[in-house]
Design a protein around this motif. Structure first.
Motif, PDB file in Angstrom:
ATOM      1  N   MET A 248       0.811  -1.221   0.000  1.00 21.03           N
ATOM      2  CA  MET A 248       0.000   0.000   0.000  1.00 21.03           C
ATOM      3  C   MET A 248       0.845   1.273   0.000  1.00 21.03           C
ATOM      4  N   ILE A 249       2.052   1.194   0.564  1.00 21.85           N
ATOM      5  CA  ILE A 249       2.887   2.402   0.665  1.00 21.85           C
ATOM      6  C   ILE A 249       3.867   2.513  -0.495  1.00 21.85           C
ATOM      7  N   TYR A 250       4.521   1.391  -0.834  1.00 25.57           N
ATOM      8  CA  TYR A 250       5.576   1.439  -1.844  1.00 25.57           C
ATOM      9  C   TYR A 250       5.309   0.547  -3.065  1.00 25.57           C
ATOM     10  N   GLY A 251       4.287  -0.290  -2.985  1.00 26.81           N
ATOM     11  CA  GLY A 251       4.053  -1.249  -4.056  1.00 26.81           C
ATOM     12  C   GLY A 251       3.143  -0.736  -5.146  1.00 26.81           C
ATOM     13  N   ASN A 252       2.395  -1.683  -5.750  1.00 30.53           N
ATOM     14  CA  ASN A 252       1.583  -1.340  -6.920  1.00 30.53           C
ATOM     15  C   ASN A 252       0.167  -0.923  -6.552  1.00 30.53           C
ATOM     16  N   MET A 253      -0.006  -0.384  -5.338  1.00 29.38           N
ATOM     17  CA  MET A 253      -1.329   0.084  -4.913  1.00 29.38           C
ATOM     18  C   MET A 253      -1.349   1.578  -4.644  1.00 29.38           C
ATOM     19  N   ARG A 254      -0.309   2.285  -5.074  1.00 32.60           N
ATOM     20  CA  ARG A 254      -0.238   3.715  -4.818  1.00 32.60           C
ATOM     21  C   ARG A 254      -1.106   4.486  -5.813  1.00 32.60           C
ATOM     22  N   THR A 255      -2.401   4.207  -5.759  1.00 28.66           N
ATOM     23  CA  THR A 255      -3.360   4.926  -6.602  1.00 28.66           C
ATOM     24  C   THR A 255      -4.553   5.297  -5.758  1.00 28.66           C
ATOM     25  N   LEU A 256      -5.388   6.194  -6.268  1.00 29.96           N
ATOM     26  CA  LEU A 256      -6.614   6.542  -5.555  1.00 29.96           C
ATOM     27  C   LEU A 256      -7.571   5.360  -5.579  1.00 29.96           C
ATOM     28  N   GLY A 257      -8.391   5.240  -4.556  1.00 30.24           N
ATOM     29  CA  GLY A 257      -9.338   4.134  -4.489  1.00 30.24           C
ATOM     30  C   GLY A 257      -8.658   2.808  -4.292  1.00 30.24           C
ATOM     31  N   ILE A 258      -7.656   2.791  -3.415  1.00 29.08           N
ATOM     32  CA  ILE A 258      -6.879   1.571  -3.196  1.00 29.08           C
ATOM     33  C   ILE A 258      -7.765   0.395  -2.815  1.00 29.08           C
ATOM     34  N   MET A 259      -8.566   0.538  -1.750  1.00 29.93           N
ATOM     35  CA  MET A 259      -9.374  -0.565  -1.280  1.00 29.93           C
ATOM     36  C   MET A 259     -10.519  -0.886  -2.245  1.00 29.93           C
ATOM     37  N   THR A 260     -10.922   0.113  -3.052  1.00 31.15           N
ATOM     38  CA  THR A 260     -11.938  -0.167  -4.072  1.00 31.15           C
ATOM     39  C   THR A 260     -11.383  -1.159  -5.078  1.00 31.15           C
ATOM     40  N   GLU A 261     -10.133  -0.960  -5.458  1.00 29.38           N
ATOM     41  CA  GLU A 261      -9.489  -1.882  -6.391  1.00 29.38           C
ATOM     42  C   GLU A 261      -9.402  -3.284  -5.798  1.00 29.38           C
ATOM     43  N   VAL A 262      -9.083  -3.331  -4.489  1.00 28.05           N
ATOM     44  CA  VAL A 262      -8.968  -4.626  -3.822  1.00 28.05           C
ATOM     45  C   VAL A 262     -10.325  -5.317  -3.779  1.00 28.05           C
ATOM     46  N   ASN A 263     -11.338  -4.585  -3.340  1.00 31.40           N
ATOM     47  CA  ASN A 263     -12.672  -5.165  -3.181  1.00 31.40           C
ATOM     48  C   ASN A 263     -13.287  -5.606  -4.512  1.00 31.40           C
ATOM     49  N   LYS A 264     -12.933  -4.929  -5.588  1.00 32.85           N
ATOM     50  CA  LYS A 264     -13.463  -5.301  -6.897  1.00 32.85           C
ATOM     51  C   LYS A 264     -12.637  -6.397  -7.571  1.00 32.85           C
ATOM     52  N   GLY A 265     -11.565  -6.793  -6.895  1.00 31.49           N
ATOM     53  CA  GLY A 265     -10.740  -7.853  -7.450  1.00 31.49           C
ATOM     54  C   GLY A 265      -9.828  -7.392  -8.566  1.00 31.49           C
ATOM     55  N   ILE A 266      -9.621  -6.079  -8.675  1.00 30.07           N
ATOM     56  CA  ILE A 266      -8.772  -5.541  -9.738  1.00 30.07           C
ATOM     57  C   ILE A 266      -7.292  -5.697  -9.395  1.00 30.07           C
ATOM     58  N   TRP A 267      -6.984  -5.486  -8.113  1.00 31.00           N
ATOM     59  CA  TRP A 267      -5.578  -5.494  -7.693  1.00 31.00           C
ATOM     60  C   TRP A 267      -4.998  -6.902  -7.712  1.00 31.00           C
ATOM     61  N   VAL A 268      -3.784  -7.017  -8.252  1.00 31.57           N
ATOM     62  CA  VAL A 268      -3.055  -8.281  -8.243  1.00 31.57           C
ATOM     63  C   VAL A 268      -1.715  -8.035  -7.553  1.00 31.57           C
ATOM     64  N   GLN A 269      -1.409  -8.850  -6.551  1.00 28.72           N
ATOM     65  CA  GLN A 269      -0.189  -8.652  -5.780  1.00 28.72           C
ATOM     66  C   GLN A 269       1.051  -8.951  -6.613  1.00 28.72           C
ATOM     67  N   ASN A 270       2.052  -8.111  -6.464  1.00 24.48           N
ATOM     68  CA  ASN A 270       3.329  -8.292  -7.145  1.00 24.48           C
ATOM     69  C   ASN A 270       4.180  -9.288  -6.358  1.00 24.48           C
ATOM     70  N   ASN A 271       4.601 -10.360  -7.008  1.00 24.47           N
ATOM     71  CA  ASN A 271       5.411 -11.382  -6.332  1.00 24.47           C
ATOM     72  C   ASN A 271       6.818 -11.484  -6.912  1.00 24.47           C
ATOM     73  N   SER A 272       7.315 -10.365  -7.423  1.00 20.62           N
ATOM     74  CA  SER A 272       8.681 -10.356  -7.936  1.00 20.62           C
ATOM     75  C   SER A 272       9.673 -10.519  -6.790  1.00 20.62           C
ATOM     76  N   ILE A 273      10.868 -10.961  -7.107  1.00 15.10           N
ATOM     77  CA  ILE A 273      11.917 -11.138  -6.089  1.00 15.10           C
ATOM     78  C   ILE A 273      12.185  -9.826  -5.363  1.00 15.10           C
ATOM     79  N   GLU A 274      12.207  -8.725  -6.114  1.00 14.84           N
ATOM     80  CA  GLU A 274      12.468  -7.413  -5.512  1.00 14.84           C
ATOM     81  C   GLU A 274      11.389  -7.054  -4.486  1.00 14.84           C
ATOM     82  N   THR A 275      10.122  -7.272  -4.849  1.00 15.64           N
ATOM     83  CA  THR A 275       9.026  -6.951  -3.939  1.00 15.64           C
ATOM     84  C   THR A 275       9.069  -7.832  -2.690  1.00 15.64           C
ATOM     85  N   LEU A 276       9.310  -9.117  -2.882  1.00  9.78           N
ATOM     86  CA  LEU A 276       9.389 -10.041  -1.749  1.00  9.78           C
ATOM     87  C   LEU A 276      10.528  -9.661  -0.807  1.00  9.78           C
TER      88      LEU A 276
END
Length: 251
Positions: free
Chosen positions: A119-147
């Motif tokens: 939420m702070i540094y990843g791919n969710m730094r957009t407006l309506g963060i939880m809206t994206e989550v609740n609608k199933g739009i957000w996909v978690q980044n599982n790259s080595i760097e993110t992990l």
């Protein structure tokens, strides 16, 4: 070397508490998954690893008095007790961070559960963060760097939380009743004072916000700035704890 003995003792002393914590934590995660599957709706959670930071903060609050008495009865110096205890929290903090990353990635298979890093540094730094989550739009980044960054970020936050709790409990231990009241009231008094200063000098607020954004890398999405800030804070609190324990006596 007595620092090594304190280190091992502190680690062993935390194992049962950590086991109990994760027993409850995993049970809650499973319950959320069951609710998501049975309700037919979209269930999501976010930043649940904050509970680990709270747990380790409380562990810091409870890591001084009894352990100090025990170590003094075994002729362990204040210095060795402090260094052994502080050092033991580093593998505990990063061990818990590693476990939290694994739990979070498993949980995300079933329900959306972004971490604070997402939420702070990843791919969710957009407006309506939880809206994206609740609608199933957000996909978690599982790259080595993110992990890796998530693991490091959570680890330093946990270590800082422990050191903060440890310093607070030492302050209370060394204080008389009046000083304890002053310490308890100080945060509220500081907030009131800051509000007065901001009302008089409004420019300080914007300057303070910019400074906080800089040291935590919020504007540039740079997690390493936050990691460095928490490392410096952890070391600073450890040095403060060392100064506080130099002449501490048994009560």
């Amino acid at each position: 070397m007595k620092i090594k003995s304190v280190f091992k003792y502190s680690l062993t002393n935390m194992v049962k508490s950590i086991g109990a914590f994760y027993g409850i934590f995993i049970s809650v995660c499973i319950l959320l998954i069951i609710l998501a599957n049975s309700s037919g709706g979209t269930v999501s959670s976010s930043g649940v690893e904050l509970s680990s930071a709270i747990f380790i903060f409380i562990a810091g609050l409870n890591s001084f008095k009894e352990n100090f008495y025990f170590m003094k009865s075994n002729n362990v110096s204040r210095r060795d007790f402090l260094y052994g205890t502080i050092l033991s929290m580093i593998p505990i903090a990063f061990g818990m961070s590693f476990i939290d990353v694994i739990i979070n990635r498993i949980q995300n298979i079933f329900i959306s559960s972004p971490t604070n890093y997402d939420m702070i540094y990843g791919n969710m730094r957009t407006l309506g963060i939880m809206t994206e989550v609740n609608k199933g739009i957000w996909v978690q980044n599982n790259s080595i760097e993110t992990l890796l960054n998530t693991f490091l970020f959570q680890g330093v936050v946990y270590a800082f939380a422990f050191a903060l709790g440890f310093v607070i409990t030492i302050l209370y231990y060394k204080s008389n009743k009046l000083t304890k009241v002053i310490i308890s009231v100080a945060p509220v008094a500081l907030i009131v004072l800051l509000n007065l200063i901001i009302d008089i000098y409004p420019g300080i607020l914007s300057g303070g916000i910019k400074f906080i954004q800089f040291i935590f890398g919020w504007n540039t999405l740079n997690p390493y700035a936050a990691i460095l800030t928490f490392i410096i804070s952890f070391i600073s609190l450890s040095l403060i704890a060392r100064l506080l324990t130099k002449k501490v006596v048994l009560k």
